[in-house]
Design a protein around this motif. Structure first.
Motif, PDB file in Angstrom:
ATOM      1  N   MET A   1     -46.044 -29.038  38.150  1.00 40.95           N
ATOM      2  CA  MET A   1     -45.144 -29.846  37.292  1.00 40.95           C
ATOM      3  C   MET A   1     -43.687 -29.632  37.681  1.00 40.95           C
ATOM      4  SD  MET A   1     -45.961 -32.146  35.532  1.00 40.95           S
ATOM      5  CE  MET A   1     -44.351 -32.674  34.932  1.00 40.95           C
ATOM      6  N   ARG A   2     -42.925 -30.616  37.417  1.00 43.76           N
ATOM      7  CA  ARG A   2     -41.497 -30.604  37.678  1.00 43.76           C
ATOM      8  C   ARG A   2     -40.801 -29.572  36.801  1.00 43.76           C
ATOM      9  NH1 ARG A   2     -37.071 -32.824  38.546  1.00 43.76           N
ATOM     10  NH2 ARG A   2     -37.754 -34.173  40.218  1.00 43.76           N
ATOM     11  N   VAL A   3     -39.868 -28.872  37.389  1.00 42.75           N
ATOM     12  CA  VAL A   3     -39.078 -27.890  36.647  1.00 42.75           C
ATOM     13  C   VAL A   3     -37.930 -28.620  35.944  1.00 42.75           C
ATOM     14  CG1 VAL A   3     -37.702 -25.810  36.828  1.00 42.75           C
ATOM     15  CG2 VAL A   3     -39.576 -26.199  38.425  1.00 42.75           C
ATOM     16  N   THR A   4     -37.796 -28.405  34.648  1.00 40.79           N
ATOM     17  CA  THR A   4     -36.738 -29.095  33.898  1.00 40.79           C
ATOM     18  C   THR A   4     -35.802 -28.083  33.261  1.00 40.79           C
ATOM     19  OG1 THR A   4     -37.816 -29.075  31.742  1.00 40.79           O
ATOM     20  CG2 THR A   4     -38.467 -30.814  33.294  1.00 40.79           C
ATOM     21  N   ILE A   5     -34.759 -28.601  32.654  1.00 43.95           N
ATOM     22  CA  ILE A   5     -33.831 -27.686  32.006  1.00 43.95           C
ATOM     23  C   ILE A   5     -34.507 -26.885  30.895  1.00 43.95           C
ATOM     24  CG2 ILE A   5     -31.601 -28.767  32.483  1.00 43.95           C
ATOM     25  CD1 ILE A   5     -31.829 -30.177  29.796  1.00 43.95           C
ATOM     26  N   TYR A   6     -35.584 -27.434  30.345  1.00 45.32           N
ATOM     27  CA  TYR A   6     -36.266 -26.691  29.292  1.00 45.32           C
ATOM     28  C   TYR A   6     -36.885 -25.406  29.848  1.00 45.32           C
ATOM     29  CZ  TYR A   6     -35.535 -30.595  26.184  1.00 45.32           C
ATOM     30  OH  TYR A   6     -34.941 -31.544  25.390  1.00 45.32           O
ATOM     31  N   ASP A   7     -37.463 -25.543  31.041  1.00 51.88           N
ATOM     32  CA  ASP A   7     -38.049 -24.354  31.673  1.00 51.88           C
ATOM     33  C   ASP A   7     -36.967 -23.318  31.931  1.00 51.88           C
ATOM     34  OD1 ASP A   7     -40.527 -25.684  31.811  1.00 51.88           O
ATOM     35  OD2 ASP A   7     -39.818 -26.768  33.578  1.00 51.88           O
ATOM     36  N   ILE A   8     -35.853 -23.802  32.447  1.00 53.28           N
ATOM     37  CA  ILE A   8     -34.758 -22.894  32.754  1.00 53.28           C
ATOM     38  C   ILE A   8     -34.267 -22.225  31.473  1.00 53.28           C
ATOM     39  CG2 ILE A   8     -32.476 -22.657  33.821  1.00 53.28           C
ATOM     40  CD1 ILE A   8     -34.555 -23.680  35.730  1.00 53.28           C
ATOM     41  N   ALA A   9     -34.103 -23.054  30.446  1.00 54.45           N
ATOM     42  CA  ALA A   9     -33.574 -22.551  29.181  1.00 54.45           C
ATOM     43  C   ALA A   9     -34.481 -21.450  28.628  1.00 54.45           C
ATOM     44  CB  ALA A   9     -33.448 -23.698  28.182  1.00 54.45           C
ATOM     45  N   LYS A  10     -35.784 -21.722  28.637  1.00 57.92           N
ATOM     46  CA  LYS A  10     -36.706 -20.739  28.097  1.00 57.92           C
ATOM     47  C   LYS A  10     -36.646 -19.437  28.900  1.00 57.92           C
ATOM     48  CE  LYS A  10     -40.755 -22.402  26.956  1.00 57.92           C
ATOM     49  NZ  LYS A  10     -42.138 -22.853  27.257  1.00 57.92           N
ATOM     50  N   GLU A  11     -36.726 -19.589  30.210  1.00 53.00           N
ATOM     51  CA  GLU A  11     -36.756 -18.446  31.099  1.00 53.00           C
ATOM     52  C   GLU A  11     -35.471 -17.618  31.028  1.00 53.00           C
ATOM     53  OE1 GLU A  11     -39.455 -17.870  32.852  1.00 53.00           O
ATOM     54  OE2 GLU A  11     -38.820 -16.250  34.184  1.00 53.00           O
ATOM     55  N   ALA A  12     -34.342 -18.325  30.880  1.00 57.99           N
ATOM     56  CA  ALA A  12     -33.066 -17.598  30.866  1.00 57.99           C
ATOM     57  C   ALA A  12     -32.668 -17.241  29.444  1.00 57.99           C
ATOM     58  CB  ALA A  12     -31.984 -18.437  31.534  1.00 57.99           C
ATOM     59  N   ASP A  13     -33.509 -17.665  28.503  1.00 58.98           N
ATOM     60  CA  ASP A  13     -33.265 -17.359  27.107  1.00 58.98           C
ATOM     61  C   ASP A  13     -31.927 -17.901  26.615  1.00 58.98           C
ATOM     62  OD1 ASP A  13     -34.138 -16.337  24.712  1.00 58.98           O
ATOM     63  OD2 ASP A  13     -33.057 -14.441  24.984  1.00 58.98           O
ATOM     64  N   ALA A  64     -32.518 -20.641  37.847  1.00 63.77           N
ATOM     65  CA  ALA A  64     -32.670 -21.957  38.463  1.00 63.77           C
ATOM     66  C   ALA A  64     -33.052 -21.821  39.926  1.00 63.77           C
ATOM     67  CB  ALA A  64     -31.362 -22.741  38.332  1.00 63.77           C
ATOM     68  N   THR A  65     -32.401 -20.919  40.607  1.00 65.30           N
ATOM     69  CA  THR A  65     -32.718 -20.701  42.019  1.00 65.30           C
ATOM     70  C   THR A  65     -34.146 -20.197  42.154  1.00 65.30           C
ATOM     71  OG1 THR A  65     -30.434 -19.990  42.268  1.00 65.30           O
ATOM     72  CG2 THR A  65     -31.900 -19.623  44.132  1.00 65.30           C
ATOM     73  N   ARG A  66     -34.472 -19.273  41.299  1.00 65.16           N
ATOM     74  CA  ARG A  66     -35.804 -18.686  41.376  1.00 65.16           C
ATOM     75  C   ARG A  66     -36.889 -19.739  41.164  1.00 65.16           C
ATOM     76  NH1 ARG A  66     -38.183 -15.774  37.365  1.00 65.16           N
ATOM     77  NH2 ARG A  66     -36.207 -15.302  36.348  1.00 65.16           N
ATOM     78  N   LEU A  67     -36.677 -20.619  40.201  1.00 66.98           N
ATOM     79  CA  LEU A  67     -37.682 -21.636  39.919  1.00 66.98           C
ATOM     80  C   LEU A  67     -37.503 -22.866  40.804  1.00 66.98           C
ATOM     81  CD1 LEU A  67     -37.964 -21.542  36.024  1.00 66.98           C
ATOM     82  CD2 LEU A  67     -39.087 -20.132  37.747  1.00 66.98           C
ATOM     83  N   ASN A  68     -36.531 -22.825  41.681  1.00 64.04           N
ATOM     84  CA  ASN A  68     -36.259 -23.951  42.564  1.00 64.04           C
ATOM     85  C   ASN A  68     -35.997 -25.231  41.776  1.00 64.04           C
ATOM     86  OD1 ASN A  68     -35.902 -25.214  44.994  1.00 64.04           O
ATOM     87  ND2 ASN A  68     -38.075 -25.699  45.245  1.00 64.04           N
ATOM     88  N   TYR A  69     -35.151 -25.094  40.808  1.00 66.47           N
ATOM     89  CA  TYR A  69     -34.832 -26.241  39.952  1.00 66.47           C
ATOM     90  C   TYR A  69     -33.884 -27.211  40.639  1.00 66.47           C
ATOM     91  CZ  TYR A  69     -32.321 -28.912  36.437  1.00 66.47           C
ATOM     92  OH  TYR A  69     -31.716 -29.924  35.736  1.00 66.47           O
ATOM     93  N   ARG A  70     -34.136 -28.516  40.465  1.00 66.86           N
ATOM     94  CA  ARG A  70     -33.211 -29.550  40.929  1.00 66.86           C
ATOM     95  C   ARG A  70     -33.044 -30.574  39.833  1.00 66.86           C
ATOM     96  NH1 ARG A  70     -31.999 -28.775  45.702  1.00 66.86           N
ATOM     97  NH2 ARG A  70     -33.288 -27.318  46.881  1.00 66.86           N
ATOM     98  N   PRO A  71     -31.826 -30.858  39.480  1.00 68.44           N
ATOM     99  CA  PRO A  71     -31.595 -31.841  38.421  1.00 68.44           C
ATOM    100  C   PRO A  71     -32.187 -33.187  38.820  1.00 68.44           C
ATOM    101  CG  PRO A  71     -29.524 -30.792  39.108  1.00 68.44           C
ATOM    102  CD  PRO A  71     -30.583 -30.342  40.065  1.00 68.44           C
ATOM    103  N   HIS A  72     -32.723 -33.879  37.896  1.00 69.11           N
ATOM    104  CA  HIS A  72     -33.277 -35.202  38.163  1.00 69.11           C
ATOM    105  C   HIS A  72     -32.152 -36.231  38.106  1.00 69.11           C
ATOM    106  CE1 HIS A  72     -35.549 -38.820  37.953  1.00 69.11           C
ATOM    107  NE2 HIS A  72     -36.704 -38.186  37.935  1.00 69.11           N
ATOM    108  N   PRO A  73     -31.847 -36.847  39.250  1.00 72.30           N
ATOM    109  CA  PRO A  73     -30.676 -37.710  39.272  1.00 72.30           C
ATOM    110  C   PRO A  73     -30.787 -38.910  38.334  1.00 72.30           C
ATOM    111  CG  PRO A  73     -31.868 -37.800  41.369  1.00 72.30           C
ATOM    112  CD  PRO A  73     -32.515 -36.749  40.538  1.00 72.30           C
ATOM    113  N   TYR A  74     -31.991 -39.388  38.122  1.00 73.43           N
ATOM    114  CA  TYR A  74     -32.118 -40.567  37.278  1.00 73.43           C
ATOM    115  C   TYR A  74     -31.948 -40.210  35.804  1.00 73.43           C
ATOM    116  CZ  TYR A  74     -33.435 -43.646  41.062  1.00 73.43           C
ATOM    117  OH  TYR A  74     -33.427 -44.419  42.191  1.00 73.43           O
ATOM    118  N   ALA A  75     -32.473 -39.078  35.442  1.00 67.48           N
ATOM    119  CA  ALA A  75     -32.288 -38.646  34.057  1.00 67.48           C
ATOM    120  C   ALA A  75     -30.794 -38.439  33.810  1.00 67.48           C
ATOM    121  CB  ALA A  75     -33.042 -37.350  33.811  1.00 67.48           C
ATOM    122  N   ARG A  76     -30.173 -37.811  34.779  1.00 69.44           N
ATOM    123  CA  ARG A  76     -28.741 -37.628  34.716  1.00 69.44           C
ATOM    124  C   ARG A  76     -28.016 -38.952  34.566  1.00 69.44           C
ATOM    125  NH1 ARG A  76     -26.339 -33.291  39.043  1.00 69.44           N
ATOM    126  NH2 ARG A  76     -25.767 -31.849  37.412  1.00 69.44           N
ATOM    127  N   GLY A  77     -28.385 -39.864  35.446  1.00 64.81           N
ATOM    128  CA  GLY A  77     -27.725 -41.162  35.461  1.00 64.81           C
ATOM    129  C   GLY A  77     -27.917 -41.878  34.137  1.00 64.81           C
TER     130      GLY A  77
END
Lengths: 346, 346
Positions: B1-13, B41-54
């Motif tokens: 599954m795609r890594v999202t900010i939610y994953d990052i948020a949870k992991e980084a508390d 983010a680096t660890r999970l290899n997160y990349r912002p989704h440009p379309y969601a951003r847009g």
DNA sequence: GAGGATCTTGGAAGCGCTTCCATAATTTAC
DNA sequence: GTAAATTATGGAAGCGCTTCCAAGATCCTC
């Protein structure tokens, strides 16, 4: 304010689902509803938001073309071919140019990962394994054009066949002493062209004279440069009476250098030595260079088609297509001269 | 599954807002939090989704380049310049090529409206009013390069100045009888180049001989074609003894045709007639054509910069930048000949 | 040490769409 | 005539993000 499907839905007195279905050509919309929705959409000048679409559907309707910027002539034509298909697919072309073959990896790292695309056209460069793996993992379809990778669909030019035709053309014109001005033998195209050249000679019962095959030792663009052609031609010229009467040159750009060397030596092409190039770059027609034309527009168009197919059938097995270059007869091969004359020279 | 900010948020508390802020360089994130988020983010290899951003931010991080496909040589270099800036801006380049100037409008209608872009670079063609209005209305910034529109920032080449320099160069070489091989006078560049030519002659105290100014009447690409150059050169050649000793040619591509005509007539350039072109297309260096170089890479880069500025300051008043072409001395102007010889010819 | 700024932070709402599920309407089969 | 299948439709949920508002924490200032 932006017009959205909600506006359309309200105005046409339908649900948003129906509006969406209309714009996605979903079959289960009655004819009457469909035309009512379309009428309203036109009236309100509605345009679907591509990003919202992309976000919701996980498609992007855009593809990435990675091209080398360092060999200019080749690519606008290819891109033209690509684009001719893309507008059918309702797809955007994102361009990413790489300035030097050594930078492919770092360039991709910096850029290509950012954009989310449905597929990638990768031109003329060796795909770094690091990215090949990544694309495979992400299931991003890649079409490799004018290069090869075992895991992706590829379109290539049949260099061997092309060189075979070129050489055969010279043989048919009556030449017996034919040289090959090649690029760096380290590169696959150079090797393939050499093989085609040899096959043609052998097939015609002519001997392969080692001294008449000259490979460039230049590491710069594998010797596919004007200067490499110039230097090798000077070597040929130094053979004097032993010089070939005709030379197959591995690329037009080398042929340009070769022509310069010939002129400098006070000789004439094709009178003193005939030349045939490879590529049909823009310069070739201006210099009246006979050459093997690579069907660039067609390759571009087919690349786009192949990508479209691949997007539809991700499971299909990897395809490999070869284009055969086409002989374009101009003046440097001396085909316009009477055969007798040529024989007299030889 | 795609890594999202939610994953990052949870992991980084932390909260998702904080993650978003980190990736948008928002100042109000403490140093510790920021580095923790980045680490995850680096660890999970997160990349912002440009379309969601847009979609959320109403920015697209992509710009559109509309280029003419029909004048190949010019554009890859410009695009190179554009791209060199774009990767700084973290921006995608969407390419849209137009095959024929008459198709601009229909092409744009079909394509350019589909994609949502932050800004547009519009090259070398006249912007149809229909679209100018639309872009203004949508507040989509447009930069017009090598063309002009009153409502948009534009970058142009100073044709008059360029022609002035070219002509002056020939005058300095001692020529007194100088011709102009021009394109169709209907086109603005042709008119400007004519004016520069005239100013240079007048300034040097030389008369303008009407018979030595030849405008193309071709409607095809406004006479900026090889063939137009060839035909006009034949007219010059028919003047025999009245022929100019040097000719300013409105474009390199016309100069290519002119050279062909000169060779065909058994004459030599620059011995019998000197030539100076305009553009510095790829061919020019191979043909040793002296020419006025247009700084394409620089124009591309500045176009991108201008667009970036415009995106930041939409209210700023429309800018207009002129580039002055640079003289590139090669062989066709005869500058390498001794001045005495030239005078002898004249 | 109280009151007010100033930093940080969490997370709900919303960007405009697709898609799925539920449901209503219609047709078909027997 | 009824049950089942088919067709047509509405709209909630969710895509992954930004942004705003509310609120807690920290720092001043006098």
């Amino acid at each position: 304010m932006r017009v959205t499907i909600y506006d359309i839905a309200k105005e046409a007195d339908v649900g948003i689902g129906t509006v969406s279905r209309v714009f996605n050509n979903h079959p289960s919309v009655s004819h009457g509803t469909r035309s009512r929705v379309l009428e309203v959409a036109t009236r309100l000048n509605y345009r679907p938001h591509p990003y919202a679409r992309g976000l919701a559907s996980n498609r992007t309707n855009s593809i990435l073309a990675v091209i080398p910027f360092f060999t200019t002539f080749f690519f606008l034509e290819i891109l033209q071919g690509v684009q001719s298909k893309l507008s059918d697919l309702d797809c955007d072309l994102i361009l990413y140019g790489v300035n030097h073959p050594d930078q492919v990896a770092s360039s991709l790292r910096q850029n290509a990962l950012r954009s989310r695309v449905d597929g990638i056209l990768f031109f003329s460069m060796k795909m770094p394994e690091e990215f090949a793996l990544q694309y495979l993992q992400h299931r991003t379809p890649v079409i490799v054009v004018d290069s090869y990778h075992k895991s992706f669909d590829s379109l290539t030019v049949d260099n061997q066949e092309g060189a075979f035709h070129a050489t055969t053309h010279l043989i048919k014109l009556g030449h017996k002493r034919i040289g090959l001005l090649n690029a760096n033998i380290e590169s696959a195209p150079a090797r393939e062209r050499l093989k085609g050249f040899q096959n043609a000679l052998t097939g015609a019962g002519l001997a392969i004279v080692p001294g008449l095959v000259k490979n460039s030792s230049s590491p710069i663009l594998d010797g596919f440069t004007r200067n490499a052609g110039y230097e090798l031609m000077k070597q040929f010229l130094s053979l004097k009476g032993e010089m070939p009467t005709a030379i197959v040159v591995a690329s037009d750009i080398q042929a340009v250098g070769a022509l310069a060397a010939i002129n400098e030596a006070g000789l004439k092409c094709p009178d003193d030595v005939a030349l045939i190039g490879f590529d049909d770059i823009e310069l070739a027609s201006h210099l009246e260079l006979t050459t093997m034309r690579q069907p660039m527009y067609e390759m571009g168009a087919l690349a786009a088609d192949t990508l479209a197919d691949r997007l539809k059938n991700p499971k299909e097995k990897v395809s490999q297509t070869k284009f055969v270059p086409k002989l374009i007869v101009r003046k440097t091969c001396g085909a316009s001269m009477h055969r007798k004359q040529i024989e007299a020279i030889a």
